[in-house]
Design an enzyme around this catalytic site. Structure first.
Site, PDB file in Angstrom:
ATOM      1  N   HIS A 151     -23.679 -42.996 -64.337  1.00 55.41           N
ATOM      2  CA  HIS A 151     -22.987 -44.055 -65.014  1.00 55.41           C
ATOM      3  C   HIS A 151     -23.745 -45.112 -65.166  1.00 55.41           C
ATOM      4  O   HIS A 151     -23.707 -46.153 -66.139  1.00 55.41           O
ATOM      5  CB  HIS A 151     -21.755 -44.379 -64.106  1.00 55.41           C
ATOM      6  N   GLU A 161     -25.503 -44.788 -68.063  1.00 58.85           N
ATOM      7  CA  GLU A 161     -24.894 -45.105 -69.476  1.00 58.85           C
ATOM      8  C   GLU A 161     -24.973 -46.737 -69.706  1.00 58.85           C
ATOM      9  O   GLU A 161     -25.020 -46.928 -70.795  1.00 58.85           O
ATOM     10  CB  GLU A 161     -23.497 -44.556 -68.900  1.00 58.85           C
ATOM     11  N   HIS A 162     -24.682 -47.313 -68.753  1.00 59.30           N
ATOM     12  CA  HIS A 162     -24.661 -49.026 -69.022  1.00 59.30           C
ATOM     13  C   HIS A 162     -26.055 -49.288 -69.702  1.00 59.30           C
ATOM     14  O   HIS A 162     -26.120 -50.017 -70.657  1.00 59.30           O
ATOM     15  CB  HIS A 162     -24.437 -49.692 -67.844  1.00 59.30           C
ATOM     16  N   GLU A 188     -17.593 -53.659 -61.982  1.00 62.53           N
ATOM     17  CA  GLU A 188     -16.691 -52.849 -62.390  1.00 62.53           C
ATOM     18  C   GLU A 188     -15.989 -51.911 -61.184  1.00 62.53           C
ATOM     19  O   GLU A 188     -14.850 -51.477 -61.192  1.00 62.53           O
ATOM     20  CB  GLU A 188     -17.353 -51.746 -63.375  1.00 62.53           C
TER      21      GLU A 188
END
Lengths: 456, 451
Positions: A79, A82-83, A159
């Site tokens: 993840h 991905e950022h 997040e």
């Protein structure tokens, strides 16, 4: 499985996207999306989903890598990467990717689950080449520096606070997943454990990118006003030139037999509405006793699919002891799935009462089975709306991409209505008996601190 | 198999629904959307986009008048009615009605915004007769049986109870109440535990009788249906409704944006921050200028000034942004952010700084060109499914935008000049009016003294 969206400039948009993943249904008399598919010489699979409503295309690249493919100790790396994929390449440095997409009237985003990571843009058809060039570029040419990592780490931690730490029900759900999977990496949250997110390094993230991001580990899905014949030369031009990577097999430690029921309780002062959930380890389309997967979908519809399902009718309407109740099961995972029941007590009822009522429905279906009529109606509801699924531009791309990245084939997706229609009462009953063993359950309770069991 | 289907009519917060309808979901390209005006035998107008690709029909309807008209003490009435219309109607009890919907795969739902009450139907075209009949029953003969009313009341109360602990909900409510202390827009559109407990079956029946008048009705349909057939079915569903709904008046209102900061203490790791200042109504001549300006300030996804300064450069938040709320009687620029308690002060400082920088008239030609390129180029992307298009057909009529709006809309954006946006920024944006609510345990941020 949990799915995280990378970029959420405004929380409202995220909410919209989350509810967008509704369970729908499909018509038994036809295939679902009628896609065309081919494979490039370097191993990249390409899927085209025609939809000519507007001169627009949705372009998605799915990588067959997600949170469950991380090494122990490095949770959250898929993840986090991905950022960072939006930071730049030598030809398009400094966040130029998003600026270019926006300047061309495009919308974009990305998301990560346990089983895959996907990047997508929706653009006017005549801008497709641009987003293909950009996406192909960052598959291999990503550059990130320490400052990018340090700043984005703060964003990821925010997040995590927003999704998990600020929400008692999310904290509990994270703990319940950890309890459900002793050995399989689905027990780790996709976003990662906080202490491991804090420890991830630039080198580790780049190594993860290099290991997994390659055309032979990716699927290109384009939906919209385009044909395979039109797409093929473009796919060859932008993606076909990227050399194959030496991508490892996905290694997923499997679950040992579960021999004791597990219970997880969270008491938190922020809880006003208690919740109960009881889940059972269950096969997916790919993992475990896979023949049970389609019958279990029918069973989930009978037990907890909506306002006329057994669980809702019994707990909410007839007994009036729960404000909400249902069941859910999704066999889309690459790894082992779960069949879950949930309910929330009315203030004048109790957690004990709804737990007993749910268990009574489970015992009843195991002992007495289901009726032919229930099976027929559930199947009809499930299969009736492939038509609905076909209607939207991005829906087919998402469904197909997720399925292919999780081990299914295009033929599996297209045959789904047929396979649901072929499920028999006997299969549904066998599936229920195979899955609902008390010792393979996880029961989670969300309670208000200081008030352990009352419904209030 | 989980099919990914964008659900178009979910309820989020009343405020955001307003925002999405009014400002963001400006619709798609001329080429693809040929809107026909259908007038039924009974004289009911419906806008139709005919599309026979899939055997599907998506219908969206609205009655003007929403939760802002809930009587004092019965806040949440429109919302509660929206949950009960399909819980027993005509000859069917709740379970009978739901079974019919499920067996025929008819998706029927209702929802309320501040200024309108919406209904939507999605059906296979072969089941259209039944779908419109069930819609008629829900609108003209809902039962509000005691069992269903109590059950739904229990669900609404459960949701309210839990939302009392949700920092975002608390923040939105407090800011709304602060901006509109003496106007129905300031009241909770989903009610309070007391008001929901006070609503009776008679209140719900009166609501249906008073509000569903044909003079308030707006209809949009998309899909596998010819104009004549749509006219026939529209009459079947609506012709028997009362010709006129009850009249109402709602005052124009200017948001009371005093620049106050309000902190509500809540023991959570991440503070929820919302902020607002006066905006413009949808029919204001400067609305498009504000639309473009807001895009550059905070609505432009990953390219806005707030996104770039607050998230991209400083890593302060996961989400930050602004949106326009255009109610029938007022307008707002509304923003939100979420950050760990230790960094709330810094986040607020950056937001205020960017507000002030924008208010100084600093938009550059390149920035404006990029914004216009995005806003015009992405116009087509909104028309991605039948229900979204049907939603747009209703939105256009609610906002009185005209049946040719779709052809004209990009022209309105193109016409906005650099002078326009900078002049509007200087006159409209008022950092000193930016009213802020923080819910959490923010370090070094306290409520300002009342002025």
């Amino acid at each position: 499985m949990a799915q995280l969206k990378r970029r959420n400039p405004c929380g409202w948009i995220l909410l919209a996207a989350v509810v967008g993943w509704a369970v729908a249904t499909a018509s038994a008399d036809a295939a679902v999306f009628n896609p065309e598919t081919f494979t490039l010489a370097n191993g990249m699979q390409v899927v085209v989903v025609p939809n000519k409503r507007v001169p627009v295309v949705t372009h998605m690249v799915w990588y067959k890598v997600g949170g469950a493919d991380e090494e122990p100790g490095k949770s959250g790396i898929a993840h986090f990467l991905e950022h960072l994929m939006f930071k730049g390449t030598p030809s398009h440095p400094d966040g130029e990717f998003s600026k270019l997409v926006a300047r061309n009237g495009g919308r974009e985003n990305a998301f990560t689950s346990h089983d895959y990571t996907a990047y997508h843009q929706t653009v006017a058809k005549d801008r497709l080449a641009l987003v293909m060039e950009l996406e192909a570029d960052r598959m291999t040419n990503l550059i990130i520096n320490q400052e990018n990592v340090d700043t984005e780490r703060q964003v990821v931690l925010e997040e995590r606070r927003m999704r998990t730490d600020n929400e008692p029900s999310s904290i509990l759900s994270e703990q319940a997943s950890a309890a459900a999977y002793l050995n399989h990496p689905y027990g780790r949250p996709v976003i990662g454990w906080e202490h491991e997110i804090r420890a991830l390094t630039l080198e580790q993230i780049l190594a993860f990118h290099k290991r997994w991001y390659a055309p032979n580990n990716a699927i290109l899905v384009v939906a919209g006003d385009i044909t395979a014949a039109e797409l093929k030369p473009m796919a060859e031009k932008y993606y076909g030139v990227i050399p194959r990577g030496d991508v490892p097999e996905r290694f997923r430690p499997s679950e040992p037999p579960q021999r004791a029921a597990r219970e997880v309780t969270l008491r938190d002062a922020r809880v006003r509405q208690p919740m109960l959930s009881r889940s059972f380890l269950a096969p997916s389309y790919i993992d475990g006793e896979t023949p049970h997967a389609y019958p279990l979908e029918v069973l989930a519809e009978i037990l907890g699919g909506g306002a006329t399902s057994r669980i809702y009718r019994s707990l909410v309407v007839e007994q009036g002891i729960a404000t909400s109740a249902g069941a859910r099961y999704s066999p889309d995972n690459f790894g082992p799935s779960r069949f879950a029941f949930y309910a929330s007590p009315r203030p004048d009822s109790s957690m004990e009462a709804i737990e007993a009522a749910i268990q009574a429905e489970i015992d009843r279906v195991v002992a007495e089975g289901v009726s032919d009529e229930e099976v027929t109606r559930a199947k009809q509801r499930l299969t009736a709306s492939a038509v609905f699924a076909r209607d939207s531009l991005g829906g087919g791309a998402r469904t197909l991409g997720a399925a292919l990245a999780s081990g299914q084939t295009v033929a599996d997706v297209e045959a789904w209505p047929e396979r649901i229609a072929a499920v028999s009462r006997v299969q549904v009953e066998a599936a229920a008996r195979a899955v609902f063993h008390p010792e393979t359950s996880v029961t989670s309770r969300l309670l208000r601190a200081g008030n352990p069991t009352s419904g209030q | 198999m989980r099919f990914a289907i964008p659900a178009s009519h979910r309820r989020i917060f009343a405020l955001t629904v307003g925002l999405l309808l009014a400002a963001i979901s400006l619709p798609g390209p001329a080429a693809a959307v040929d809107i026909q005006r259908v007038v039924s035998s009974a004289g009911i107008e419906a806008w139709l986009v005919e599309d026979h690709t899939n055997p599907l029909i998506a219908l969206r309807i609205a009655f003007r008048g929403g939760s802002a008209m809930d009587p004092a003490g019965k806040e949440g009435l429109a919302d509660m009615a929206s949950s009960l219309l399909d819980e027993g109607a005509g000859d069917y009890d709740s379970q009978g009605f739901q079974e019919l919907l499920e067996d025929l795969s008819i998706r029927l739902g209702f929802d309320a915004s501040r200024d309108a009450f919406f209904g939507s139907v999605q059906t296979l075209s072969e089941n259209r007769e039944e779908a419109f009949r069930l819609l008629r029953l829900a609108l003209s003969d809902p039962h509000f049986d005691a069992e269903a009313v109590n059950r739904i009341r229990g669900q609404l109360l459960a949701r309210l109870r839990q939302s009392e602990e949700d920092p975002d909900t608390i923040a939105n409510r407090t800011l709304t109440r602060t901006l509109f202390p003496d106007h129905p827009y300031g009241r909770p559109s989903r009610g309070t535990p007391d008001s929901i407990a006070a609503i009776t079956a008679d209140d719900l029946k009166s609501f249906v009788k008073a509000r569903f008048g044909r003079n308030n009705l707006i209809v949009g349909a998309v899909g596998d249906i010819a104009p004549q057939e749509l006219g026939r079915l529209v009459d079947a569903a609506f012709a028997k409704l009362p010709a006129k709904g009850s009249l109402w008046t709602l005052a124009e209102v200017t948001p009371k944006a005093t620049g106050a900061t309000i902190v509500e203490q809540k023991n959570v790791p991440q503070s929820s921050i919302v902020f607002a200042q006066p905006g413009l109504k949808r029919d204001h001549p400067d609305f498009y200028k504000l639309f473009v300006l807001n895009h550059m300030l905070g609505a432009g996804g990953f390219t806005s000034r707030l996104y770039s300064e607050v998230r991209e450069k400083r890593g302060l938040v996961y989400s930050v942004g602004t949106g326009l709320i255009a109610y029938s009687h007022t307008g707002l620029i509304w923003g939100s952010a979420g950050t760990q308690n230790a960094r709330v002060a810094e986040t607020l400082a950056v937001v205020r700084e960017e507000w002030a920088r924008m208010a100084a008239g600093t938009v550059t030609a390149a920035e404006l060109a990029d914004a216009k390129a995005y806003l015009t180029g992405s116009y087509a992307l909104g028309f991605s499914s039948s229900d979204r298009i049907a939603d747009t057909l209703v939105g256009l009529q609610l906002d009185n935008l005209g049946i040719d709006y779709i052809d004209k809309r990009n022209g309105y954006i193109e016409a906005v000049t650099l002078d326009d946006v900078n002049r509007l920024a200087k006159t409209l944006l008022k950092p000193e009016q930016l009213t802020v609510v923080v819910v959490g345990k923010p370090a070094g941020v306290e409520s300002s003294k009342p002025r």
